[in-house]
Write an enzyme that holds these catalytic residues in place. Structure first.
Site, short mmCIF file in Angstrom:
data_model
loop_
_atom_site.label_atom_id
_atom_site.label_comp_id
_atom_site.label_asym_id
_atom_site.label_seq_id
_atom_site.Cartn_x
_atom_site.Cartn_y
_atom_site.Cartn_z
N HIS A 34 0.84 -1.20 0.00
CA HIS A 34 0.00 0.00 0.00
C HIS A 34 0.88 1.25 0.00
O HIS A 34 1.16 1.82 1.06
CB HIS A 34 -0.90 0.02 1.24
N GLU A 412 -17.19 -3.72 25.12
CA GLU A 412 -16.42 -4.95 25.26
C GLU A 412 -15.21 -5.00 24.33
O GLU A 412 -14.11 -5.38 24.75
CB GLU A 412 -17.32 -6.17 24.99
#
Length: 667
Positions: A34, A412
Site C-alpha cells: 500500500h 467490550e
C-alpha cells in the site's frame, strides 16, 4: 536529476522523498502493498521520528522510550523505512518486504521487528492499543516516579481506523481518562481502498473528538513547520489527549496518481515509479536508494538520545540503591510470571458457590499481592464480581491516576484491545470482564492477544443457558467451543471454587499467551481437597482423573468441564457397579500439550465407552470420546425460563446422564 541538497529544510524535504522512494521500491519488488497512504503520511512521521521521538538507538526495548504505533498498519513500509534510517532494520530487510520469515511482514508485527510496538492489522485496534499504552504510562509514572517512567505515546491513524467503531469507543474512554500524553495523528487524505471517503462518511472529525474531550489541531499534513508546531502544542496539553488532523494528499509526490485510490492497495507501475523518482529528484535507475548524507542528517539527535537513555539507567540504579520500597516494586513488576508465588483463598467443602463468586474472592486476594494488577468490567461490576476490587483500588482517571479499576462502560471490544495495549507497554497485569455471550463482541481483541503472545486475562461469567430468564440472547451456546479454536489461547472453565483458583493460578503464570477464564452464575458444590487432593496439579495439566472406580479399572469414562463436572460425579456415584471414571477437563489446550503417557493414563485407549457432558456445542468433545462416543451438549439456542426448568428440559441433570448411560452401555 538534481544534486543532493545541503540546507536543513532542503535535506528534510529530500529525506522525505528518499523515504517515498523506498516505499515505492519495496512494494513494487514484493508486487504487493500500500504505497499511497504511506506517502501521504511520510512528512509527519519523518518529523516525529527525526526531531521528537525519544528512544535508544542501541536498544529498541528501552523502558522509558516513547511508543509509536502505526495503527494504519497497511502503511507498514513507511515505518520500516524509518526503522532503517534509525538503524534497527537494513536495506536487505526492506528488499524482503512481505516475504516469508522476513523482519518486514505485510502489516507490522511487534514480535518480529525491532521498533514495532504492536501488531496492527485490523484497523482501529492500533489506535486503541496506543491508548492502552498511554494508560500504562500514566499509572506507572505516578507509581514509579517521573524520573523512571515519563514518555509519550504517538499513534498514526487513517480514515479506515476512525471508521471502525472500536476506535471511537476507545477515544471516548481516553478523553474521559484525560490521557494527556496520548497524541494521535490522523492522516486525512480522504481516500480509502474503494474510493473517496465521502462515499461512506460525513463525520466532522474535529467536532466529534472535541465532544469526546480531546484537544484537536488541524494542519496541512505536508507542512513541516506546521507539524512541528502541532506536536509541541500536543505535548503541552497535559489534561486531554490530542488529535492532530493532517490534511494530506494520497500518494503525495507521485507523477500522475496523487489523490488516487489506485495507490491504496496496489504497487505503482514501473513507469509511474520512474516518473515519480524524476519528479522527486531521486535516481530513477537505482532501487532502494539511501545515501549516507540522508542517514547522517536523520541521526543528528542520536548522541543526545544515547546520553538520555544512559542517564536514565544510572538514575534507575541509584534509585534502586537508595529506595528499598521502589526497588521491591521494580523487582515485583519485572518478576517473570512463571515465578509468581500466589496465595489463594480457601473454600468451604460441601457448600454451594458460583464459580464467578470464587473468582471474585480470588481477585480480592490479589489486590495487595500484586499492586500492578489493573482491570475492570464492561459495565457489569456486580455481576462480574469486580465491585470490591473497584472500591478498594479506586477508579482510574485524570483525577486518580493511581486508580487500578477501569470503568469501561458497555464497550467490550475496546476493553479487550485496550488491555492488549496495556500488556504491550509492560509492567502491568491487565484483566477485563463481561458476560461470556459478549465474547463475540470482544473476539478479535482476544485473537490479537493470542497473536501477539500477550498474557492478558479475559474474564467471562454467566457461561451457559443457566443464565435463565434473560433468554437466548444472553445464553452462550457455541462460545466456549469457539474460543477453543483460537491458537495460543488458554480456555479455562473450572468445575468448582477450588478449580477456579487453580485456573486463575494457571492464567496468572502465563508469559506468552492469554487466558479466558469462564465462570458460572449459578452455585456449584465445592469439592473437598481432602478427598480430591490433585485438583491444583490436575488443573495445571488441563484434565485429570477426578474420581475412579474403587479398583481403579474403569470400563466407562465420563468427561466434563465447568458446571457439568458435579453432574458427572453424581451420575458415576449413582451407578457404582458401572465402573465409571470421571475426568474433569477445565482446559483442553493444556491437556493436549501433555505427553502421550499422561494423556493415556487419563484416557486409556482400551476404554472405548466414553461420554462427555458440557452445556454448550458438543462437536469439539468428539476428539476425546471418539466417533462412537456420546456427548450431552447443546446444538440449539436456549430459552427464557428459570434455570431449574431449563436444565430438566435440556437434559443437564444427574438423572438424564444416568438414563443415557444405561441406554447406551448398561442395558
Amino acid at each position: 536529476m538534481s544534486t543532493t541538497p545541503k540546507t536543513g529544510q532542503e535535506m528534510d524535504a529530500y529525506t522525505v522523498n528518499v523515504i517515498k522512494g523506498l516505499i515505492m521500491d519495496a512494494t513494487r519488488k514484493a508486487n504487493s502493498g500500500h504505497p499511497g497512504g504511506a506517502m501521504s503520511s511520510a512528512d509527519y512521521a519523518y518529523i516525529l521520528f527525526k526531531e521528537f521521538l525519544s528512544f535508544d538507538p542501541d536498544n529498541p526495548n528501552w523502558w522509558n522510550r516513547d511508543r509509536f504505533v502505526l495503527s494504519a498498519g497497511h502503511e507498514s513500509m513507511l515505518l520500516y523505512s524509518l526503522l532503517t534510517l534509525n538503524g534497527y532494520l537494513s536495506i536487505k530487510d526492506l528488499m524482503e518486504f512481505r516475504q516469508f520469515e522476513s523482519k518486514t511482514p505485510g502489516h507490522p508485527e511487534h514480535d518480529q521487528t525491532p521498533g514495532v510496538e504492536a501488531t496492527t492489522g485490523p484497523l482501529g485496534q492500533g489506535f486503541a492499543m496506543a491508548g492502552g499504552m498511554a494508560v500504562a504510562e500514566t499509572f506507572l509514572r505516578h507509581k514509579l516516579g517521573q524520573d523512571i517512567t515519563n514518555h509519550y505515546t504517538y499513534v498514526l491513524v487513517s480514515d479506515g481506523d476512525l471508521q471502525e467503531p472500536v476506535a471511537l469507543g476507545s477515544a471516548a474512554l481516553f478523553g474521559q481518562w484525560g490521557l494527556g500524553r496520548l497524541i494521535a495523528y490522523y492522516d486525512s487524505n480522504k481516500i480509502q481502498l474503494a474510493g473517496p471517503t465521502k462515499r461512506a462518511d460525513c463525520s466532522d472529525t474535529k467536532k466529534l473528538f472535541e465532544s469526546l474531550c480531546w484537544q484537536v489541531i488541524e494542519i496541512d499534513g505536508h507542512d513541516h513547520e506546521a507539524i512541528r508546531t502541532a506536536i509541541r502544542e500536543a505535548r503541552a496539553e497535559t489534561d486531554r489527549p490530542t488529535l492532530i488532523i493532517g490534511h494530506t494528499t494520497m500518494a503525495k509526490g507521485s507523477a500522475t496518481l496523487e489523490g488516487s485510490e489506485k495507490t491504496h492497495g496496489s504497487p505503482m507501475s514501473p513507469e509511474e515509479i520512474v516518473a515519480t523518482k524524476n519528479k522527486l529528484g531521486l535516481p530513477a535507475d537505482e532501487s532502494f536508494f539511501l545515501p549516507e548524507d540522508v542517514i547522517a542528517h536523520f541521526r543528528q539527535r542520536f548522541p543526545l538520545l544515547s546520553d538520555r537513555s544512559g542517564q536514565w539507567s544510572e538514575e534507575l540504579a541509584a534509585k534502586q540503591a537508595r529506595d528499598a520500597s521502589f526497588a521491591a516494586l521494580w523487582e515485583a513488576i519485572h518478576t517473570p510470571a512463571s515465578k509468581r508465588n500466589i496465595q489463594w483463598p480457601d473454600f468451604e467443602p460441601g457448600t454451594n458457590l458460583a464459580t464467578r463468586k470464587a473468582f471474585g474472592a480470588c481477585l480480592n486476594g490479589l489486590i495487595d499481592q500484586f499492586p500492578n494488577l489493573m482491570g475492570g468490567s464492561a459495565d457489569l461490576d456486580p455481576s462480574n464480581q469486580t465491585v470490591h476490587f473497584r472500591e478498594t483500588t479506586g477508579i482510574f482517571g485524570k483525577d486518580n491516576p493511581l486508580g487500578r479499576s477501569f470503568s469501561f462502560g458497555v464497550r467490550e471490544f475496546p476493553m479487550g484491545v485496550i488491555l492488549n495495549g496495556i500488556a504491550l507497554h509492560g509492567g502491568i497485569i491487565p484483566f477485563g470482564a463481561t458476560f461470556l455471550v459478549f465474547s463475540d463482541y470482544e473476539r478479535n481483541a482476544i485473537r490479537m492477544s493470542a497473536l501477539q503472545n500477550l498474557p492478558v486475562l479475559h474474564v467471562f461469567t454467566h457461561d451457559s443457558f443457566f443464565v435463565g430468564e434473560d433468554g437466548p440472547t444472553h445464553q452462550p451456546v457455541e462460545h466456549v467451543s469457539s474460543l477453543r479454536l483460537i491458537p495460543n489461547l488458554l480456555t479455562l472453565r473450572p468445575g468448582d471454587a477450588w478449580e477456579s483458583a487453580a485456573c486463575f493460578d494457571v492464567a496468572m503464570k502465563q508469559e506468552t499467551r492469554p487466558s479466558v477464564l469462564i465462570f458460572t452464575r449459578q452455585g456449584l458444590p465445592v469439592m473437598d481437597p481432602a478427598t480430591h487432593p490433585h485438583i491444583r496439579e490436575g488443573v495445571g495439566k488441563g484434565g485429570y482423573i477426578l474420581e475412579d472406580p474403587t479398583d481403579g479399572k474403569p470400563e466407562i469414562i465420563l468427561l466434563a468441564s465447568g458446571s457439568e463436572v458435579h453432574l458427572a460425579v453424581g451420575a458415576a456415584r449413582a451407578l457404582p457397579d458401572a465402573k465409571i471414571r470421571v475426568v474433569s477437563m477445565p482446559c483442553m489446550e493444556l491437556f493436549d500439550e501433555q505427553d502421550a503417557a499422561y494423556r493415556e493414563s487419563v484416557l486409556p485407549k482400551t476404554v472405548r465407552k466414553r461420554m462427555a457432558v458440557e452445556a454448550g456445542s458438543p462437536d469439539i468433545w468428539y476428539k476425546y470420546v471418539g466417533l462412537d462416543g456420546e456427548v450431552i451438549g447443546m446444538n440449539h439456542f436456549g430459552a427464557s425460563a428459570p434455570a431449574e426448568v431449563l436444565k430438566k428440559v435440556y437434559g443437564f441433570t444427574v438423572d438424564h446422564i444416568v438414563e443415557r448411560l444405561r441406554e447406551t452401555w448398561l442395558k
